[in-house]
Design a protein around this motif. Structure first.
Motif, short mmCIF file in Angstrom:
data_model
loop_
_atom_site.label_atom_id
_atom_site.label_comp_id
_atom_site.label_asym_id
_atom_site.label_seq_id
_atom_site.Cartn_x
_atom_site.Cartn_y
_atom_site.Cartn_z
N UNK A 90 66.22 32.91 31.92
CA UNK A 90 65.95 32.97 33.37
C UNK A 90 65.71 31.61 34.01
N UNK A 91 65.37 30.58 33.21
CA UNK A 91 65.09 29.27 33.78
C UNK A 91 66.26 28.30 33.61
N UNK A 92 67.45 28.84 33.36
CA UNK A 92 68.62 27.99 33.14
C UNK A 92 69.00 27.23 34.41
N UNK A 93 68.86 27.86 35.56
CA UNK A 93 69.26 27.26 36.83
C UNK A 93 68.07 27.20 37.77
N UNK A 94 68.04 26.24 38.69
CA UNK A 94 67.00 26.26 39.73
C UNK A 94 67.12 27.55 40.54
N UNK A 95 66.00 28.20 40.79
CA UNK A 95 66.02 29.54 41.38
C UNK A 95 65.39 29.55 42.76
N UNK A 96 66.00 30.34 43.66
CA UNK A 96 65.50 30.55 45.01
C UNK A 96 65.29 32.05 45.20
N UNK A 132 74.58 24.37 41.24
CA UNK A 132 74.65 25.78 40.87
C UNK A 132 73.23 26.32 40.79
N UNK A 133 72.95 27.42 41.48
CA UNK A 133 71.59 27.96 41.59
C UNK A 133 71.58 29.45 41.29
N UNK A 134 70.40 29.94 40.94
CA UNK A 134 70.18 31.38 40.76
C UNK A 134 69.40 31.91 41.95
N UNK A 135 69.58 33.19 42.23
CA UNK A 135 68.85 33.86 43.29
C UNK A 135 68.02 34.98 42.65
N UNK A 136 66.73 35.00 42.93
CA UNK A 136 65.84 36.02 42.40
C UNK A 136 65.28 36.85 43.54
N UNK A 137 64.69 37.99 43.19
CA UNK A 137 64.00 38.81 44.17
C UNK A 137 62.51 38.51 44.12
N UNK A 138 61.86 38.59 45.26
CA UNK A 138 60.45 38.24 45.36
C UNK A 138 59.62 39.06 44.37
N UNK A 139 58.86 38.37 43.52
CA UNK A 139 58.00 39.04 42.55
C UNK A 139 58.60 39.21 41.18
N UNK A 140 59.89 38.87 41.00
CA UNK A 140 60.54 39.01 39.70
C UNK A 140 61.36 37.76 39.42
N UNK A 141 61.14 37.15 38.25
CA UNK A 141 61.82 35.90 37.91
C UNK A 141 63.24 36.12 37.40
N UNK A 142 63.62 37.38 37.16
CA UNK A 142 64.95 37.65 36.64
C UNK A 142 66.00 37.45 37.74
#
Length: 599
Positions: A90-96, A132-142
């Motif tokens: 889950x921490x492979x990419x910077x997440x927003x 390249x970035x990841x998008x997560x939902x509020x409250x979940x790091x996945x």
């Protein structure tokens, strides 16, 4: 890109030399992956297939499959991870982060607009345009989506968080996800690596905080090719949650938002640097007028910035010293010192503190609390802070993460690598596993039979031929020892955060100084929400001895309290009785001096 169905052109296996090349390409694209993780993602012997497909717009895409799930896809010689891969790493990419209702729009072909990005109090991850970035939902790091940043972090903030932020390539619930086992994202708690106290002592070089899960490793970045932005329908989002519905119309922003943005730009024609200078001045005077009181002095400059100035920053804005003309917080304070507003001294080597403030200075007296911070609330805060602040001990809960070796034991219960569990949840999962597989010894129900999975997960190689049964308590203890240690900390009035490893205890030690004098040294107070300077001031008043703050050796951006004499008795009373901290989180109380017998 995969919002609509695609056509499969070819399907074939990947041989040894091609696997090595693919592994090298993945290592180059994602340098944060370890050798072990690369071998796990691109295994040597397990089935690995490559599929050639065409998207609905005709782009040729190469998809790599492992365990019947797509793990990577390649477009124009650029590799991208799928959500299945990001759920394992889950921490492979910077997440927003964004809000849960947005996912359906992203899966339907919309890009992620900046009004839909949640800005945490610690700040956004620093990325450049094309990262390249990841998008997560509020409250979940996945992560639930993969996209390319169309602006740098600085440009996002300068734009007032308006406009298109990310060109989304692939999401949970799209057709590429449907080509796998269609599993749901795991529940991963937000991971915080550092505390607010770790903002830095003295010269604050970096003001942007890091997210729970964000690691200290460099952020992976990839260039944005000219074809990347045309990979899918660019149906953008409108404003989100209270600002209008997401829609797939061709307009990047609603007309009202555009006119508002133009009006704001007309009202403030200052450069971004001038705006940041003004924001620093506003937060500085606001903090001095409403947050800091005379009894707080001397006050660490890092505490003043992290605890007082940050809390005075208006919603939607973010302090960033590197975007100002000062570049360093120490230079900003020097400027204020030249104006005779305050006085800064280096009380200890490398640690600067504010030692005096002229609250009668015309600039402080003339400062008006900005809109959004009512005068009444500011006065109430000032009065409440004049009284001694009540400390609430944090609630600390040990947690456990599923490691690679333990996956076979936990996959029956639906958990993946990285899933976070409490000790009671681990216990229930193990009990259910033993009962469902009928492993309870029939002759002695205190023992559990060791099957192949328990053998591989819980026994060392030297034990595998010798141990055939384990007691229940030994089974559970071995399981907990082989899981990744984590802990959840909940400070009073704040959301719980999960951190890696076991929490370090407050460390108390006695050191010998010149002339056979002893000093008491206290470390790790910041981890428990205690301000080292406040603790030093309180101890100094209680025992009437000199107390100082010095940098903690071997611990970056942490400080330690040093007070003359062996003061462990007074310190124990303060930590255990006044602050109500559990004894198990305090190390070194046994070093207190033995009390002499009363005659």
């Amino acid at each position: 890109m995969f919002a609509r169905a695609f056509r499969v052109r070819a399907n074939s296996g990947i041989k040894g030399s091609d696997r090595r090349k693919l592994r090298n390409d993945v290592a180059a694209a994602f340098p944060t992956l370890s050798t072990e993780q690369l071998a796990e993602l691109i295994p040597n012997k397990e089935e690995l297939n490559v599929i050639k497909i065409y998207s609905h717009k005709g782009e040729a895409v190469t998809v790599y499959m492992n365990h019947r799930n797509p793990i990577l896809f390649e477009v124009e010689k650029v590799l991208y991870p799928t959500v299945y891969t990001l759920w394992v790493y889950p921490d492979l990419l910077p997440a927003f982060a964004t809000w849960p209702p947005v996912l359906q729009k992203l899966a339907g072909g919309a890009d992620l607009m900046l009004p839909g990005v949640v800005v945490p109090s610690s700040g956004l991850p620093r990325v450049r345009r094309g990262t390249l970035c990841a998008v997560t939902l509020l409250g979940n790091r996945a992560p639930v989506a993969v996209g390319v940043a169309t602006m740098s972090t600085e440009e996002m903030l300068a734009a007032g968080m308006k406009g298109k932020g990310f060109a989304v390539l692939h999401t949970h619930l799209d057709h590429l996800w449907e080509y796998g086992d269609k599993s749901s994202p795991p529940a991963l708690a937000p991971l915080v690596m550092g505390s607010a106290a770790e903002e830095g002592a003295g010269d604050t070089e970096e003001l942007q905080g890091r997210e729970p899960g964000s690691s200290c490793s460099p952020e992976p970045e990839q260039p944005l090719g000219s074809g990347d932005l045309s990979l899918r329908d660019r149906a953008p989002c409108a404003a989100l949650l209270g600002q209008g519905e997401l829609r797939e119309s061709g307009a990047a922003e609603p007309a009202e938002d555009a006119s508002t943005e133009q009006q704001q730009e007309a009202e403030d024609s200052r450069t971004p640097q001038e705006q940041m200078d003004a924001l620093f001045n506003q937060c500085f005077f606001h903090a001095l007028k409403c947050k800091v009181k005379k009894s707080d002095l001397p006050l660490l400059t890092s505490t003043f910035l992290g605890s007082h100035m940050f809390s005075c920053c208006p919603a939607g804005k973010q302090l960033d010293i590197k975007k100002s003309s000062y570049k360093k917080f120490s230079k900003f304070l020097q400027c204020m010192q030249h104006q005779k507003i305050l006085q800064v001294k280096e009380l200890n080597k490398g640690v600067e503190s504010i030692v005096a403030v002229d609250w009668k200075h015309p600039d402080i007296k003339a400062f008006a609390v900005p809109e959004g911070f009512s005068s009444a609330s500011a006065a109430q805060e000032s009065k409440s802070e004049d009284r001694e602040q009540v400390y609430h001990a944090p609630e600390i809960i040990p947690l456990y993460g599923v490691s690679t070796k333990m996956i076979p034991l936990f996959q029956e219960s639906g958990h993946r690598k990285g899933s976070i569990l409490s000790s009671s949840e681990v216990r229930n999962i193990i009990i259910n596993y033993v009962k469902s597989n009928e492993l309870v010894d029939e002759t002695n129900k205190n023992f559990v039979k060791v099957n192949a999975i328990l053998c591989d997960c819980l026994l060392d190689k030297s034990e595998q031929d010798e141990i055939s049964h384990l007691k229940w308590d030994e089974l559970l203890s071995r399981c907990l020892e082989r899981l990744q240690p984590l802990h959840q900390v909940t400070f009073f009035g704040q959301e719980p955060v999960v951190r890696k490893g076991n929490i370090e205890p407050i460390d108390i030690s006695i050191a010998q100084r010149s002339s056979n004098k002893k000093v008491t040294i206290i470390k790790n107070l910041e981890l428990y929400g205690l301000d080292p300077q406040c603790v030093a001031n309180t101890l100094q008043q209680k025992v009437q001895a000199s107390a100082t703050i010095t940098p903690a050796p071997g611990a970056k951006d942490r400080v330690q309290v040093q007070i003359q004499g062996n003061q462990i008795h007074h310190l124990a009373k303060m930590l255990l009785e006044e602050y109500q901290l559990p004894r198990k989180y305090i190390q070194g109380l046994e070093k207190a001096p033995k009390l002499g017998r009363k005659k």
